[in-house]
Design a protein around this motif. Structure first.
Motif: not given
Length: 200
Positions: A172-173, A177-179
């Motif tokens: 969740p942090e 896009t990063a996930r």
């Protein structure tokens, strides 16, 4: 096997499908009784068959829809990609994007397919095999050699990973896009291992 025929009044039926999908995915198909489903839909149990053919037919339709979408996305990648590498990366990207929009469908496909009748299971297995074959063909074009049994088994495992990985990785942090980039890198790492494994 033909797709389940929609019950008349498509807008109402689509609403029914979405509500049932949400309930099946959150609780597990086998734990949802017809009475539970009727209550969730806000209708009397006796009138449920005016809305759906059966609980199992609806599950089959939802899982079939997922694999039809996967096949459609993979075929689009085949037409658009200029190189085997682009085709392979495009297929993986399309799969991960579809998971973002059809996560509940993936949940049903991976954990509740065993609840289908044997003929329905066979049809879903055929669709999944067709999709896996498209991945195999991408890899064969990329490597310039036919895939042996061990590589085919590894690629079948990659499909299972693609189906399940987004649900396993809770971050969740991280931004979406990063996930997505993390998931892509994890799949590519697994794929790289499959390609380095010795052939039969």
């Amino acid at each position: 096997m033909p797709a389940t025929q929609p019950i008349p009044d498509s807008s109402r039926y689509q609403s029914t499908r979405l509500k049932a999908l949400s309930l099946f995915a959150s609780r597990g198909f086998s734990t949802v009784s017809m009475r539970d489903l009727a209550k969730h839909l806000g209708i009397q149990p006796g009138s449920l068959y005016n809305h759906i053919e059966s609980k199992e037919a609806l599950l089959f339709e939802l899982i079939e829809e997922l694999y039809e979408q996967l096949l459609h996305g993979a075929r689009q990648m085949q037409r658009r990609a200029a190189t085997p590498a682009e085709q392979l990366h495009g297929l993986l990207e399309a799969h991960l994007r579809l998971h973002a929009s059809m996560a509940a469908h993936f949940r049903l496909a991976e954990y509740d397919s065993h609840c289908l009748a044997s003929e329905q299971q066979a049809h879903i297995h055929e669709l999944r095999a067709r999709y896996t074959q498209l991945l195999v063909e991408c890899v064969e074009q990329l490597t310039g050699q036919p895939a042996g049994n061990s590589r085919r088994a590894a690629l079948n495992g990659i499909v299972a990973l693609l189906n399940q990985l987004p649900a396993w990785v809770e971050a969740p942090e991280m931004s979406p896009t990063a996930r997505h980039a993390l998931l892509r890198d994890m799949v590519l790492s697994a794929l790289g291992g499959a390609l380095r494994a010795p052939q039969d």
